[in-house]
Enzyme design. Structure first.
Site, mmCIF file in Angstrom:
data_model
loop_
_atom_site.group_PDB
_atom_site.id
_atom_site.type_symbol
_atom_site.label_atom_id
_atom_site.label_comp_id
_atom_site.label_asym_id
_atom_site.label_seq_id
_atom_site.Cartn_x
_atom_site.Cartn_y
_atom_site.Cartn_z
ATOM 1 N N ASP A 1 31.605 50.685 39.877
ATOM 2 C CA ASP A 1 33.075 50.325 40.502
ATOM 3 C C ASP A 1 33.190 49.425 41.536
ATOM 4 O O ASP A 1 34.206 49.259 42.222
ATOM 5 C CB ASP A 1 33.870 51.710 40.821
ATOM 6 C CG ASP A 1 34.076 52.700 39.477
ATOM 7 O OD1 ASP A 1 34.597 52.211 38.598
ATOM 8 O OD2 ASP A 1 33.741 53.580 39.435
ATOM 9 N N ASP B 1 37.047 48.848 31.192
ATOM 10 C CA ASP B 1 37.254 48.610 32.360
ATOM 11 C C ASP B 1 36.255 47.646 33.566
ATOM 12 O O ASP B 1 36.606 47.011 34.429
ATOM 13 C CB ASP B 1 37.313 49.804 33.468
ATOM 14 C CG ASP B 1 38.031 51.107 32.537
ATOM 15 O OD1 ASP B 1 37.701 51.083 31.358
ATOM 16 O OD2 ASP B 1 38.190 51.931 33.174
#
Ligand code: GLY
Length: 415
Positions: free
Chosen positions: A114, A179
């Site tokens: 992330d 993602d």
């Protein structure tokens, strides 16, 4: 002669009337920006501790924050940067900096993928709008950290360190989620500013591998693909946040549309553009997309043929499907960029304008002083976990502001 005049007048009125109905009416971003400013100003004032990053509201309506230990902290400073870009007021720049600077230490994080979301939305915007060299160094170090998660054998960057499928049958030691496409922007950026191609090569390889393994024949996406890190073989394709392994989780599809559009921006490779178009077409032509353009949280939720081990008597599948405004905001922003790569094709621009209008209507855009000071209502984070259902989410706000900014720039170019 007189008859001819009336004939042409009638044709003119009919044609202009039809054109008006068919095309999407212009949309003004002014009111939306002004509401967004009020929300984020209040949020900033209420949260005096810079390490409490707003994320969502609990079921009880209480503010939920995270403390630099999640994937969402970059979005609030990112929102503030977009507002600053729009109003050019120094107080907003200072506010954006106040929330960006504490994130500096995350540049060394290698424990999850992330870092792209975290650093590019905060420091990426900070650098874009200030050109401060220090921010560039932080971003390049962040890109280095992300590269440590790349494996030559799998040809992609590992997302989570470990997870299990719902039925426990699949142990996921090298899970890659759709993602992850969003993290590639940081790598392409690092290559651009350093001249070192290594980062872009990793990003391109990840995109190629994802293009090969993450999509079905109809261009719908799998949320999770698990690899064997020794051989690179695909071991599992399914979902964790969607309705079922064979369903299409709306936000996953939006990450894919955005991701491949962005990868085309940097690589200019036609196959990535073609893929982005197919992914967008899957979304826009989907019979389950509601009339206002804001999707349900999963395109197949509750339909026959889509079943998952996790829905049991104790944990029954949802009957009423909530919307996901965050997925709509991500897709909207992506479609605006996609529209710039296709000359004379207004499809994606019109679709994005329609989504923006819906998101800016009172159904989704909250009145200042309500909605826990988040901008948008009706997003869904992780329904299968029973978490963040029909709530505001900070990343919905971020991509909405990004879409508004992109829309405003495109409008001014067209005038
Ligand atoms: N990246 C996590 C999510 O979209 O919920």
């Amino acid at each position: 002669m007189r008859n001819l005049f009336f004939f042409f007048l009638t044709v003119l009125i009919t044609v202009s009337g039809t054109a008006k109905c068919d095309s999407v009416l212009p949309f003004s971003s002014k009111n939306s920006f002004s509401k967004a400013e009020k929300h984020d100003n209040l949020q900033n004032e209420l949260l005096t501790v810079a390490e409490k990053y707003p994320r969502t509201l609990s079921k009880e309506g209480k503010l939920v924050t995270t403390q630099l230990d999640n994937w969402t902290e970059g979005f609030f400073p990112g929102c503030l940067w977009y507002i600053y870009e729009n109003n050019q007021q120094d107080t907003w720049k200072q506010m954006a900096l106040k929330w960006t600077i504490p994130m500096e230490k995350l540049q060394f994080m290698t424990s999850k993928h992330d870092i792209g979301f975290l650093m590019y939305c905060s420091y990426g915007n900070a650098y874009r709008l200030t050109k401060n060299e220090k921010y560039k160094e932080i971003l390049v170090q962040s890109a280095k950290s992300l590269c440590t998660r790349f494996n030559e054998k799998t040809g992609c960057i590992k997302s989570w360190n470990y997870n299990e499928s719902w039925d426990g049958k699949h142990k996921l030691y090298y899970p890659v989620i759709i993602d992850n496409m969003m993290n590639l922007e940081l790598l392409f950026y690092a290559s651009e500013v350093t001249g070192d191609k290594h980062y872009a090569e990793i990003a391109t390889k990840h995109a190629e591998t994802t293009a090969k393994n993450h999509f079905r024949l109809d261009y719908s996406s799998y949320h999770v693909v698990n690899y064997d890190p020794e051989t690179g073989k695909v071991l599992f394709k399914g979902t964790c946040q969607g309705f079922a392994d064979n369903s299409t989780w709306a936000r996953g599809q939006s990450w894919a549309i955005y991701g491949f559009t962005m990868v085309y921006r940097f690589t200019k490779r036609k196959e990535f553009l073609d893929l982005a178009e197919h992914l967008a077409d899957y979304w826009l032509n989907n019979k389950n997309l509601p009339e206002d353009g804001i999707p349900y949280w999963d395109f197949n939720a509750g339909q026959n043929g889509y079943l998952a081990a996790q829905w049991t008597e104790k944990n029954p599948a949802p009957i009423i499907q909530p919307r996901d405004a965050s997925a709509a905001a991500v897709t909207c922003s992506a479609l605006l960029e996609l529209s710039t790569y296709l000359n004379n094709d207004k499809r994606y621009y019109d679709a994005a304008s329609k989504i923006l209008k819906s998101l800016s209507s009172p159904t989704y855009l909250a009145e200042p002083g309500t909605n826990g000071n988040f901008i948008l209502k009706h997003s869904t984070g992780n329904l299968p976990q029973g978490s963040e259902i029909d709530v505001p989410l900070i990343y919905a706000d971020y991509y909405y502001l990004e879409a508004l900014t992109r829309y405003k720039k495109l409008q001014s170019k067209r005038q």
